[in-house]
Design an enzyme around this catalytic site. Structure first.
Site, PDB file in Angstrom:
ATOM      1  CB  CYS A   1       1.360   5.202  11.005  1.00  0.00           C
ATOM      2  SG  CYS A   1       1.303   6.908  11.093  1.00  0.00           S
TER       3      CYS A   1
ATOM      4  CB  CYS B   1       3.728  -2.274  13.507  1.00  0.00           C
ATOM      5  SG  CYS B   1       3.718  -1.974  11.728  1.00  0.00           S
TER       6      CYS B   1
ATOM      7  CB  SER C   1      10.328   3.832  14.819  1.00  0.00           C
ATOM      8  OG  SER C   1       9.898   4.239  13.546  1.00  0.00           O
ATOM      9  CG  LEU C   2      13.260   6.661  20.976  1.00  0.00           C
ATOM     10  CD1 LEU C   2      14.549   5.906  20.728  1.00  0.00           C
ATOM     11  CD2 LEU C   2      13.560   8.057  21.530  1.00  0.00           C
TER      12      LEU C   2
ATOM     13  N   GLY D   1       7.142  -2.127   5.764  1.00  0.00           N
ATOM     14  CA  GLY D   1       8.518  -2.602   5.659  1.00  0.00           C
ATOM     15  C   GLY D   1       9.536  -1.754   6.380  1.00  0.00           C
ATOM     16  CD  GLU D   2      13.927  -0.625   9.158  1.00  0.00           C
ATOM     17  OE1 GLU D   2      13.045  -0.190   9.931  1.00  0.00           O
ATOM     18  OE2 GLU D   2      14.855   0.102   8.750  1.00  0.00           O
TER      19      GLU D   2
ATOM     20  CB  CYS E   1       7.929  -5.466   8.474  1.00  0.00           C
ATOM     21  SG  CYS E   1       9.317  -4.646   9.286  1.00  0.00           S
TER      22      CYS E   1
ATOM     23  CB  CYS F   1       2.979   7.241   3.449  1.00  0.00           C
ATOM     24  SG  CYS F   1       3.580   6.103   4.681  1.00  0.00           S
TER      25      CYS F   1
ATOM     26  CB  CYS G   1       7.287  -2.797  15.841  1.00  0.00           C
ATOM     27  SG  CYS G   1       8.959  -2.351  15.341  1.00  0.00           S
TER      28      CYS G   1
ATOM     29  CD  GLU H   1      -2.945  -1.217   2.221  1.00  0.00           C
ATOM     30  OE1 GLU H   1      -4.116  -1.510   1.972  1.00  0.00           O
ATOM     31  OE2 GLU H   1      -2.527  -1.057   3.371  1.00  0.00           O
TER      32      GLU H   1
HETATM   33  N1  SAH Z   1       9.941   0.371   9.508  1.00  0.00           N
HETATM   34  C1  SAH Z   1       9.944   1.811   9.535  1.00  0.00           C
HETATM   35  C2  SAH Z   1       8.665   2.409   8.945  1.00  0.00           C
HETATM   36  C3  SAH Z   1       7.465   2.036   9.763  1.00  0.00           C
HETATM   37  S1  SAH Z   1       5.936   2.882   9.694  1.00  0.00           S
HETATM   38  C4  SAH Z   1      10.129   2.292  10.949  1.00  0.00           C
HETATM   39  O1  SAH Z   1      10.009   1.495  11.867  1.00  0.00           O
HETATM   40  O2  SAH Z   1      10.414   3.469  11.139  1.00  0.00           O
HETATM   41  C5  SAH Z   1       6.149   4.485  10.291  1.00  0.00           C
HETATM   42  C6  SAH Z   1       5.861   4.725  11.770  1.00  0.00           C
HETATM   43  O3  SAH Z   1       4.552   4.292  12.222  1.00  0.00           O
HETATM   44  C7  SAH Z   1       6.854   4.026  12.662  1.00  0.00           C
HETATM   45  O4  SAH Z   1       7.324   4.920  13.630  1.00  0.00           O
HETATM   46  C8  SAH Z   1       6.013   2.950  13.293  1.00  0.00           C
HETATM   47  O5  SAH Z   1       6.581   2.494  14.488  1.00  0.00           O
HETATM   48  C9  SAH Z   1       4.695   3.651  13.466  1.00  0.00           C
HETATM   49  N2  SAH Z   1       3.561   2.752  13.694  1.00  0.00           N
HETATM   50  C10 SAH Z   1       3.463   1.463  13.371  1.00  0.00           C
HETATM   51  N3  SAH Z   1       2.262   0.977  13.738  1.00  0.00           N
HETATM   52  C11 SAH Z   1       1.578   1.984  14.304  1.00  0.00           C
HETATM   53  C12 SAH Z   1       0.267   2.131  14.850  1.00  0.00           C
HETATM   54  N4  SAH Z   1      -0.575   1.105  14.879  1.00  0.00           N
HETATM   55  N5  SAH Z   1      -0.107   3.334  15.325  1.00  0.00           N
HETATM   56  C13 SAH Z   1       0.738   4.374  15.256  1.00  0.00           C
HETATM   57  N6  SAH Z   1       1.985   4.313  14.754  1.00  0.00           N
HETATM   58  C14 SAH Z   1       2.400   3.136  14.278  1.00  0.00           C
END
Ligand code: SAH
Length: 370
Positions: free
Chosen positions: A345, A123, A224-225, A170-171, A116, A109, A120, A96
């Site tokens: 996201c 996610c 993504s902290l 994805g990462e 992935c 985006c 996490c 997507e």
């Molecule tokens: N793999 C990359 C891109 C991920 S998506 C990364 O980890 O940075 C972009 C952001 O959305 C990341 O910070 C991810 O942690 C966050 N994210 C993932 N799932 C989410 C959710 N359900 N609600 C809010 N943010 C989310």
């Protein structure tokens, strides 16, 4: 089909790579500029239309190369103008891409992988596991499709892609070479001409790959902290067990300093009810990032079925934000867009065609082959 798989996909090749190919074909490398313009500015897919290129070269190109854009499976348009496309990758699976208009800005985006591997906990893409990497052409192709569709829908350019974030599925840093090539094409004036500050690679913290970015690209970086300490981050973002926060921040700092243009890193922090959204977390985060050149992006958790997490109350989000602002941080709260089409996201799931691959890939990773 087999024939097409053996052809080089010009869509994912940088100006330099096309130049080198043209030299191999006995041409001058600068002709790459003409080819790039046909592909990325005029959205041409067939070599016959490339009228300023010699017949001989056109013939050679059509024998050896192709321009392969991902197929659009569906397009959904939200009442707030957000658009989501489901696109088919060569692997057969679908990913997507989301376009989010905000005033004069339009952020795309983009996905970098099908599924992935990083798992996490909050996610939905992570829940699918890893399926496959997108090719450079499939990553750039998402920008090409969005540009073209929006140019057709808004000839006055009222809505256009001005920013790209690799924050879809994805990462990105686990698909390093393809992402770097794709990003280079996005930033090239003969590609999509997006400024380096407006193309952002987002990572969960693959530290060795962050170190490799230096000298390879000058795109912006987001991390993504999601937690102010290792104990909590270990639980939410499992890659933290391998690369701790201190190491991650150090690698990012070195990348930002290497760019030498006062660039900041975007710190993404998804707020989850009663998990990481308390005042004590904000205070700890403010101390942690004290000497870190960043802007903070708070993302209220976007729920999906079976996630096990909850979105915090607006009051909790506001209190967290205020605490960070008081501590001197530049803070934005990401608003939920495209709610009616599940485009937020962490809600992107795509569609996996070949489910056996996931297991196979996983076994390869386990045995150290991949
Ligand atoms: N793999 C990359 C891109 C991920 S998506 C990364 O980890 O940075 C972009 C952001 O959305 C990341 O910070 C991810 O942690 C966050 N994210 C993932 N799932 C989410 C959710 N359900 N609600 C809010 N943010 C989310």
């Amino acid at each position: 089909m087999t024939e097409s798989l053996t052809k080089l996909d010009l869509l994912g090749m940088t100006q330099e790579q096309i130049g080198a190919l043209l030299v191999e074909l006995g041409e001058k490398p600068y002709r790459a500029k003409q080819v790039m313009k046909w592909i990325h500015h005029r959205f041409i897919d067939d070599f016959d239309s490339m009228t300023d290129i010699s017949l001989n070269l056109r013939q050679q190109l059509s024998e050896k190369t192709e321009i392969h854009e991902p197929e659009i499976i569906s397009e959904q348009i939200s009442t707030d103008g957000t658009r989501k496309w489901l696109m088919r990758a060569r692997s057969g699976s679908a990913v997507e891409t989301v376009f989010i208009p905000e005033g004069n800005r339009g952020t795309l985006c983009v996905s970098s992988q099908v599924g992935c591997a990083l798992d996490c906990k909050f996610c939905s893409t992570g829940k699918q596991g890893f399926n496959s990497n997108l090719t450079a052409g499939e990553i750039v192709g998402q920008v090409r499709i969005a540009r073209r569709v929006l140019e057709e829908a808004y000839p006055d350019r009222k809505r256009a892609v001005t920013n790209v974030v690799l924050m879809g599925m994805g990462e990105p840093l686990l698909n390093f070479d393809n992402v770097i090539a794709a990003v280079s094409i996005m930033m090239d004036d003969l590609g999509y001409g997006i400024s380096k500050r407006k193309v952002t690679i987002s990572t969960a913290g693959v530290v060795p790959a962050i170190r490799k970015l230096k000298g390879t690209t000058d795109a912006s970086l987001a991390i993504s902290l999601h937690a102010p300490n290792d104990e909590l981050r270990d639980k939410l973002v499992p890659i933290n067990k391998k690369y701790k926060i201190a190491e991650l921040l150090q690698a990012c700092k070195e990348y930002a300093q290497g760019l030498g243009d006062k660039r900041t890193i975007t710190v993404e922090y998804t707020l989850m009810d009663n998990v990481n959204d308390q005042q004590e977390h904000a205070i700890e985060l403010a101390v942690l990032l004290k000497d870190f050149p960043c802007k903070l992006n708070l993302i209220p958790f976007n729920p999906f079925p079976g996630s096990g997490f909850k979105r915090p109350s607006n009051i909790a989000v506001k209190a967290f934000r205020e605490r960070m602002v008081k501590a001197g941080y530049n803070v934005t709260v990401r608003t939920t867009r495209g709610d009616d089409i599940n485009a937020a996201c962490g809600q992107l799931v795509g569609e996996v065609e070949d489910k056996t691959r996931r297991q196979e890939q996983y076994r390869l990773i386990q045995t150290g082959v991949a």
